[in-house]
Design a protein around this motif. Structure first.
Motif, PDB file in Angstrom:
ATOM      1  N   ASP A  71       7.931 -67.573  38.423  1.00 49.79           N
ATOM      2  CA  ASP A  71       7.833 -66.942  37.107  1.00 49.79           C
ATOM      3  C   ASP A  71       7.672 -65.426  37.218  1.00 49.79           C
ATOM      4  O   ASP A  71       8.100 -64.680  36.335  1.00 49.79           O
ATOM      5  CB  ASP A  71       6.647 -67.528  36.330  1.00 49.79           C
ATOM      6  CG  ASP A  71       6.844 -69.005  36.032  1.00 49.79           C
ATOM      7  OD1 ASP A  71       8.009 -69.447  36.044  1.00 49.79           O
ATOM      8  OD2 ASP A  71       5.837 -69.719  35.792  1.00 49.79           O
ATOM      9  N   ASP A  72       7.029 -64.969  38.287  1.00 51.49           N
ATOM     10  CA  ASP A  72       6.804 -63.529  38.471  1.00 51.49           C
ATOM     11  C   ASP A  72       7.955 -62.834  39.188  1.00 51.49           C
ATOM     12  O   ASP A  72       7.962 -61.603  39.257  1.00 51.49           O
ATOM     13  CB  ASP A  72       5.512 -63.299  39.267  1.00 51.49           C
ATOM     14  CG  ASP A  72       4.309 -63.891  38.569  1.00 51.49           C
ATOM     15  OD1 ASP A  72       4.340 -63.977  37.322  1.00 51.49           O
ATOM     16  OD2 ASP A  72       3.338 -64.264  39.257  1.00 51.49           O
ATOM     17  N   LEU A  73       8.891 -63.596  39.734  1.00 51.54           N
ATOM     18  CA  LEU A  73       9.946 -63.003  40.551  1.00 51.54           C
ATOM     19  C   LEU A  73      10.838 -62.038  39.771  1.00 51.54           C
ATOM     20  O   LEU A  73      11.155 -60.949  40.284  1.00 51.54           O
ATOM     21  CB  LEU A  73      10.784 -64.103  41.196  1.00 51.54           C
ATOM     22  CG  LEU A  73      11.838 -63.641  42.206  1.00 51.54           C
ATOM     23  CD1 LEU A  73      11.176 -62.887  43.344  1.00 51.54           C
ATOM     24  CD2 LEU A  73      12.639 -64.833  42.732  1.00 51.54           C
ATOM     25  N   PRO A  74      11.277 -62.348  38.545  1.00 52.86           N
ATOM     26  CA  PRO A  74      12.127 -61.365  37.834  1.00 52.86           C
ATOM     27  C   PRO A  74      11.446 -60.025  37.611  1.00 52.86           C
ATOM     28  O   PRO A  74      12.067 -58.972  37.790  1.00 52.86           O
ATOM     29  CB  PRO A  74      12.438 -62.078  36.505  1.00 52.86           C
ATOM     30  CG  PRO A  74      12.285 -63.522  36.799  1.00 52.86           C
ATOM     31  CD  PRO A  74      11.184 -63.616  37.800  1.00 52.86           C
ATOM     32  N   GLY A  75      10.167 -60.042  37.234  1.00 51.50           N
ATOM     33  CA  GLY A  75       9.459 -58.778  37.038  1.00 51.50           C
ATOM     34  C   GLY A  75       9.282 -58.002  38.326  1.00 51.50           C
ATOM     35  O   GLY A  75       9.381 -56.770  38.348  1.00 51.50           O
ATOM     36  N   ILE A  76       9.011 -58.731  39.414  1.00 54.23           N
ATOM     37  CA  ILE A  76       8.842 -58.069  40.711  1.00 54.23           C
ATOM     38  C   ILE A  76      10.150 -57.425  41.158  1.00 54.23           C
ATOM     39  O   ILE A  76      10.179 -56.274  41.624  1.00 54.23           O
ATOM     40  CB  ILE A  76       8.334 -59.074  41.752  1.00 54.23           C
ATOM     41  CG1 ILE A  76       6.920 -59.532  41.402  1.00 54.23           C
ATOM     42  CG2 ILE A  76       8.370 -58.479  43.150  1.00 54.23           C
ATOM     43  CD1 ILE A  76       6.398 -60.640  42.292  1.00 54.23           C
ATOM     44  N   LEU A  77      11.259 -58.145  41.015  1.00 53.82           N
ATOM     45  CA  LEU A  77      12.560 -57.593  41.409  1.00 53.82           C
ATOM     46  C   LEU A  77      12.953 -56.421  40.510  1.00 53.82           C
ATOM     47  O   LEU A  77      13.615 -55.482  40.972  1.00 53.82           O
ATOM     48  CB  LEU A  77      13.625 -58.685  41.366  1.00 53.82           C
ATOM     49  CG  LEU A  77      13.462 -59.824  42.384  1.00 53.82           C
ATOM     50  CD1 LEU A  77      14.572 -60.842  42.227  1.00 53.82           C
ATOM     51  CD2 LEU A  77      13.410 -59.297  43.806  1.00 53.82           C
ATOM     52  N   ALA A  78      12.547 -56.478  39.243  1.00 54.72           N
ATOM     53  CA  ALA A  78      12.850 -55.354  38.342  1.00 54.72           C
ATOM     54  C   ALA A  78      12.117 -54.098  38.782  1.00 54.72           C
ATOM     55  O   ALA A  78      12.676 -52.990  38.766  1.00 54.72           O
ATOM     56  CB  ALA A  78      12.473 -55.725  36.907  1.00 54.72           C
ATOM     57  N   ARG A  79      10.845 -54.238  39.206  1.00 50.94           N
ATOM     58  CA  ARG A  79      10.110 -53.072  39.695  1.00 50.94           C
ATOM     59  C   ARG A  79      10.612 -52.632  41.060  1.00 50.94           C
ATOM     60  O   ARG A  79      10.581 -51.444  41.390  1.00 50.94           O
ATOM     61  CB  ARG A  79       8.611 -53.389  39.765  1.00 50.94           C
ATOM     62  CG  ARG A  79       7.965 -53.404  38.390  1.00 50.94           C
ATOM     63  CD  ARG A  79       6.472 -53.579  38.484  1.00 50.94           C
ATOM     64  NE  ARG A  79       6.116 -54.945  38.845  1.00 50.94           N
ATOM     65  CZ  ARG A  79       5.206 -55.273  39.742  1.00 50.94           C
ATOM     66  NH1 ARG A  79       4.573 -54.325  40.405  1.00 50.94           N
ATOM     67  NH2 ARG A  79       4.935 -56.519  39.998  1.00 50.94           N
ATOM     68  N   LEU A  80      11.067 -53.580  41.865  1.00 52.49           N
ATOM     69  CA  LEU A  80      11.616 -53.222  43.168  1.00 52.49           C
ATOM     70  C   LEU A  80      12.900 -52.409  43.023  1.00 52.49           C
ATOM     71  O   LEU A  80      13.151 -51.487  43.815  1.00 52.49           O
ATOM     72  CB  LEU A  80      11.881 -54.490  43.981  1.00 52.49           C
ATOM     73  CG  LEU A  80      12.411 -54.310  45.402  1.00 52.49           C
ATOM     74  CD1 LEU A  80      11.360 -53.651  46.288  1.00 52.49           C
ATOM     75  CD2 LEU A  80      12.823 -55.654  46.000  1.00 52.49           C
ATOM     76  N   SER A  81      13.685 -52.718  42.020  1.00 55.47           N
ATOM     77  CA  SER A  81      14.947 -51.999  41.811  1.00 55.47           C
ATOM     78  C   SER A  81      14.799 -50.797  40.898  1.00 55.47           C
ATOM     79  O   SER A  81      15.811 -50.152  40.590  1.00 55.47           O
ATOM     80  CB  SER A  81      15.990 -52.962  41.227  1.00 55.47           C
ATOM     81  OG  SER A  81      15.541 -53.479  39.987  1.00 55.47           O
ATOM     82  N   LYS A  82      13.561 -50.483  40.448  1.00 51.09           N
ATOM     83  CA  LYS A  82      13.316 -49.359  39.523  1.00 51.09           C
ATOM     84  C   LYS A  82      14.264 -49.461  38.334  1.00 51.09           C
ATOM     85  O   LYS A  82      15.168 -48.652  38.147  1.00 51.09           O
ATOM     86  CB  LYS A  82      13.508 -48.014  40.241  1.00 51.09           C
ATOM     87  CG  LYS A  82      12.608 -47.805  41.433  1.00 51.09           C
ATOM     88  CD  LYS A  82      12.868 -46.455  42.087  1.00 51.09           C
ATOM     89  CE  LYS A  82      12.047 -46.270  43.342  1.00 51.09           C
ATOM     90  NZ  LYS A  82      12.315 -44.970  44.013  1.00 51.09           N
ATOM     91  N   ILE A  83      14.009 -50.465  37.516  1.00 45.23           N
ATOM     92  CA  ILE A  83      14.957 -50.851  36.489  1.00 45.23           C
ATOM     93  C   ILE A  83      15.221 -49.718  35.494  1.00 45.23           C
ATOM     94  O   ILE A  83      16.341 -49.557  34.992  1.00 45.23           O
ATOM     95  CB  ILE A  83      14.449 -52.117  35.762  1.00 45.23           C
ATOM     96  CG1 ILE A  83      15.543 -52.735  34.906  1.00 45.23           C
ATOM     97  CG2 ILE A  83      13.202 -51.811  34.961  1.00 45.23           C
ATOM     98  CD1 ILE A  83      16.708 -53.255  35.684  1.00 45.23           C
ATOM     99  N   LYS A  84      14.213 -48.869  35.208  1.00 50.86           N
ATOM    100  CA  LYS A  84      14.421 -47.761  34.275  1.00 50.86           C
ATOM    101  C   LYS A  84      15.358 -46.708  34.870  1.00 50.86           C
ATOM    102  O   LYS A  84      16.245 -46.190  34.182  1.00 50.86           O
ATOM    103  CB  LYS A  84      13.088 -47.129  33.900  1.00 50.86           C
ATOM    104  CG  LYS A  84      12.180 -48.041  33.096  1.00 50.86           C
ATOM    105  CD  LYS A  84      10.884 -47.338  32.746  1.00 50.86           C
ATOM    106  CE  LYS A  84       9.973 -48.253  31.938  1.00 50.86           C
ATOM    107  NZ  LYS A  84       8.688 -47.583  31.590  1.00 50.86           N
ATOM    108  N   LEU A  85      15.156 -46.399  36.152  1.00 49.86           N
ATOM    109  CA  LEU A  85      16.046 -45.449  36.811  1.00 49.86           C
ATOM    110  C   LEU A  85      17.452 -46.012  36.910  1.00 49.86           C
ATOM    111  O   LEU A  85      18.447 -45.294  36.739  1.00 49.86           O
ATOM    112  CB  LEU A  85      15.496 -45.108  38.192  1.00 49.86           C
ATOM    113  CG  LEU A  85      16.311 -44.133  39.039  1.00 49.86           C
ATOM    114  CD1 LEU A  85      16.458 -42.796  38.324  1.00 49.86           C
ATOM    115  CD2 LEU A  85      15.656 -43.944  40.411  1.00 49.86           C
TER     116      LEU A  85
END
Length: 444
Positions: free
Chosen positions: A151-165
């Motif tokens: 359940d936490d994996l999508p959020g973790i990958l989003a922060r890993l990829s710097k989703i805003k940048l």
């Protein structure tokens, strides 16, 4: 009867001694009343002193009993530490039993009579009996490697990829695609946006993989997934690979080879040049600006298949915009960058940091004027973009003169809305197209 000389001397001495005794006796009788009064006064004073000592003794015994009672009685629940709330009643009884076993009579009287010392001793024994819970357990919960949940994996990958940048990179590439002087192709546009986004995710993930030891020293980056152990390094590298390979493949075979080459070159430039240079030289800022200037060029080449002056103009606008944006941001993070060991302009060359930011704010005005000359926009664009360009230049000048956090924050937040608005104005002022003999020509 005659008296001998020895007897005569004895009588003289006896008379003198008797006279002395009579004199002393008479003097003593005269001083008796005064001595009695002095003794009575001393007796009265002595009686007061004895009463005072008895009172002090009584107070000492009362205080000692009170301290002993405080040791025996358990602490009220309202004053209990936070870490005792989770303990069971049996554990609480054990703690009280351990407190009772403290031998207070063996301690010095000065320590027993001081309630602060006794309370410190209570706290120390309680903390030792609980095995050092509290701060250590909190740190362990915060920094130890966590179990990964799906359940936490999508959020973790989003922060890993710097989703805003990544979203900013995709938006600039999309703007370059739309501004190109060719008909709009939705299928190619979607492939370009997806491929650019995957390439950006891969570059950001690899960047965080290399910077884990340095990010852990910075307040801004200490909660990143790899630093906190929310994701393993192997999984981070696997995620970066799974993004980079299909992203470059989409750009190369789905769009055109030139765009794919630019995407692969940008990943290499960001991970292998910009990332290590951040701890070596302030030239990393210029390399990073070049990395940010490539996505709109990729959008232009995806639409046209060629690298011409219009693409370089868009790259130049993104290149100049990044200096007021990043220099203003880094000005407020100088302490953080120093702890992380990064060699930033704001840390080692603060005067140059302000000059470069102001210089590129003014450069945005000149680049906006060049846009209609290169047939990218109409002449309306330099006019309607002049107010926002002058405003960011004014904030850059304020940052140059004041050199404080307030002016740097204002310049940074202005840059956040300045770029989207500038690109939007370019889109509204884009040169229109008409088809003649299956050829596309520009029309002002």
């Amino acid at each position: 009867m005659t008296v001998g000389p020895h007897a005569r001397v004895s009588l003289v001495l006896t008379g003198q001694i008797g006279a002395c005794i009579c004199h002393l006796k008479r003097r003593t009788m005269q001083q008796i009343p005064q001595r009695h009064m002095y003794l009575l006064k001393n007796v009265n004073k002595q009686c007061i002193t004895f009463q005072h000592l008895n009172f002090l003794k009584h107070m000492y015994i009362v205080q000692l009993n009170r301290n002993l009672n405080q040791q025996v009685k358990p602490k009220p629940e309202s004053r209990a530490p936070v870490f005792l709330e989770k303990t069971s009643s049996s554990q609480a009884k054990t703690v009280v039993h351990e407190i009772r076993s403290i031998s207070l009579p063996n301690l010095p009287l000065s320590k027993i009579s001081n309630p602060k010392k006794v309370k410190e001793l209570e706290t120390t024994s309680t903390v030792e009996s609980l095995g050092g819970m509290g701060t250590e357990s909190k740190d362990e919960k915060q920094w130890k490697e966590m179990k990964l949940q799906l359940d936490d994996l999508p959020g973790i990958l989003a922060r890993l990829s710097k989703i805003k940048l990544t979203a900013l990179v995709v938006s600039t590439a999309s703007a370059g695609f739309v501004l190109a002087p060719v008909p709009f192709d939705l299928y190619c546009f979607l492939l370009t946006s997806l491929g650019t986004g995957l390439a950006s995710c891969a570059a950001n993930a690899i960047n965080q993989f290399f910077e884990v030891p340095f990010d852990s020293n910075m307040t801004r980056t200490k909660n990143r997934p790899l630093v906190r152990g929310q994701i393993s390094p192997l999984l981070a590298v696997s995620f970066a690979t799974c993004c980079a390979v299909p992203g470059i493949a989409l750009l190369t075979w789905g769009v055109n080879p030139l765009t794919g080459i630019l995407g692969a070159f940008n990943i290499f430039l960001y991970t292998c040049c910009y990332t290590p240079m951040k701890r070596i030289s302030i030239a990393n800022t210029w390399v990073g600006a070049f990395v940010g200037a490539i996505p709109p060029i990729m959008g232009w080449t995806a639409a046209t298949g060629s690298l011409d002056a219009g693409a370089l103009l868009l790259g130049g606008i993104l290149y100049s915009w990044q200096f007021p944006h990043f220099n203003a941001l880094s000005w407020g993070l100088r302490e953080d960058y120093s702890r992380g060991g990064y060699c930033m302009m704001s840390v080692t060359h603060p005067a140059m940091c302000k000059r470069v930011a102001l210089r590129h704010c003014l450069a945005l005005i000149g680049l906006s004027v060049i846009a209609p000359i290169l047939k990218v926009t109409t002449w309306t664009f330099p006019i309607i973009s002049l107010p926002i360009n002058l405003y960011i230049s004014y904030l850059g000048f304020r940052f140059y003169k004041n050199s404080d956090r307030v002016s740097s924050r204002k310049l940074f937040f202005c840059s956040l809305w300045h770029l989207p608005l500038l690109l939007l104005l370019m889109l509204t002022c884009k040169q229109s197209l008409v088809g003649e003999n299956d050829k596309w020509e520009l029309k002002s």
